[in-house]
Design a protein around this motif. Structure first.
Motif, short mmCIF file in Angstrom:
data_model
loop_
_atom_site.label_atom_id
_atom_site.label_comp_id
_atom_site.label_asym_id
_atom_site.label_seq_id
_atom_site.Cartn_x
_atom_site.Cartn_y
_atom_site.Cartn_z
N TYR A 149 0.81 3.93 -2.97
CA TYR A 149 0.47 5.33 -2.69
C TYR A 149 1.52 6.28 -3.26
O TYR A 149 1.18 7.23 -3.99
N ASN B 213 0.82 -1.21 0.00
CA ASN B 213 0.00 0.00 0.00
C ASN B 213 0.86 1.26 0.00
O ASN B 213 0.51 2.25 -0.64
N THR B 214 1.99 1.21 0.71
CA THR B 214 2.89 2.37 0.75
C THR B 214 3.49 2.63 -0.63
O THR B 214 3.51 3.77 -1.11
#
Length: 306
Positions: free
Chosen positions: A200, A196-197
């Motif tokens: 993003y 997810n990091t």
């Protein structure tokens, strides 16, 4: 957590846009028509640019590359979707899903970067017309396209490798009509914080940086056009970038719609429908926008068809 998941699963299930059997023929016919229009329209742009010496300029060189990318972009998702609807199967292999996701991210990123390159080209043509032919030479144009490919390939490769480290357990239904990366991350039963990091920051860099470049270029273009004394000169300067500005607006507004619909975890179907706008509708409309608003392209098409 053990990296890798080939020992756990072999297939995913693509739910698609609708599970209602009565709607499947309508969906098949609609998407087949849009796909054929997209391929045919963008091929016409490529043929017109390549066949007419008057269109051998940086602007049309980038436009032909954008048309090629749009064909590849839609071809990564729509044919597989049409096949699944035709044979009434939702299955896609694990390997096929990763490959589809990889090329989807690749061509989506290329679309974004090429639109930024085209904005820079219009900036140089309108704000620095005396230096345009010297600055935007064939070598620089080639390098800009090559760098766009390299950045997009590295970005898609990074996301693909990050997905390969995830483990998937029992829930293998992807509530989409293609293997969308956010959907895959949500299905993982291992830790997805790093994924997810990376997703993003990758979205911010690949989406935000080009958008800032486009906004900067057009702010300078607008300021330069406002400085032109005659209304005819202003209209002529604006008409050279009106088509590109329309395509940029369409692309980013549809992407924004997908982002907003994806912000709600319970709106998978809404996200899938919104994705249709920039994966199918936008590439389909691009040739019409550039041909209907561009006398040079229409003239080249008339010559091409005799």
């Amino acid at each position: 957590m053990e990296p890798g998941n080939n020992t756990h699963i072999s297939n995913f299930l693509l739910v698609g846009l609708s599970e209602v059997p009565e709607l499947q023929p309508l969906i098949f016919g609609l998407f087949l028509s849009m796909y054929l229009i997209t391929v045919f329209g963008n091929l016409l742009i490529i043929l017109a640019v390549s066949s007419d010496p008057h269109l051998h300029t940086p602007m049309y060189f980038f436009l032909s590359n954008l048309s090629f990318v749009d064909i590849c972009f839609t071809s990564t998702t729509i044919p597989r979707m049409l096949q699944n609807v035709q044979i009434q199967s939702k299955v896609i292999t694990y390997e096929g899903c990763i490959v589809q996701m990889h090329f989807y991210i690749l061509f989506a990123g290329l679309d974004d970067i090429l639109l930024t390159v085209m904005a820079y080209d219009r900036f140089m043509a309108i704000c620095h017309p005396l230096h345009y032919t010297v600055t935007m030479n064939a070598q620089l144009c080639g390098w800009l396209v090559l760098v766009s490919w390299i950045i997009s390939v590295l970005n898609s490769l990074l996301h693909s490798l990050m997905i390969l480290r995830l483990s998937f357990c029992s829930d293998l239904e992807i509530h989409h009509f293609f293997c969308e990366i956010q959907q895959l991350i949500q299905l993982a039963c291992s830790d997805t914080f790093l994924n997810n990091t990376v997703l993003y920051f990758g979205s911010v860099i690949m989406g935000g940086v080009p958008l800032v470049g486009i906004i900067y270029s057009y702010s300078k273009i607008v300021a330069s056009i406002c400085g032109i004394s005659s209304a005819q000169g202003q209209y002529k300067a604006f008409s050279t970038c009106a088509s590109h500005l329309s395509v940029v607006s369409l692309f980013y507004f549809t992407c924004l719609g997908v982002y907003l619909s994806s912000s709600d975890t319970h709106s998978s179907e809404a996200s899938a429908i919104a994705s249709v706008m920039y994966t199918v509708v936008t590439p389909m409309l691009n040739p019409f926008i550039y041909s209907l608003r561009n006398k040079d392209v229409k003239r080249a098409l008339k010559r091409f068809f005799g």
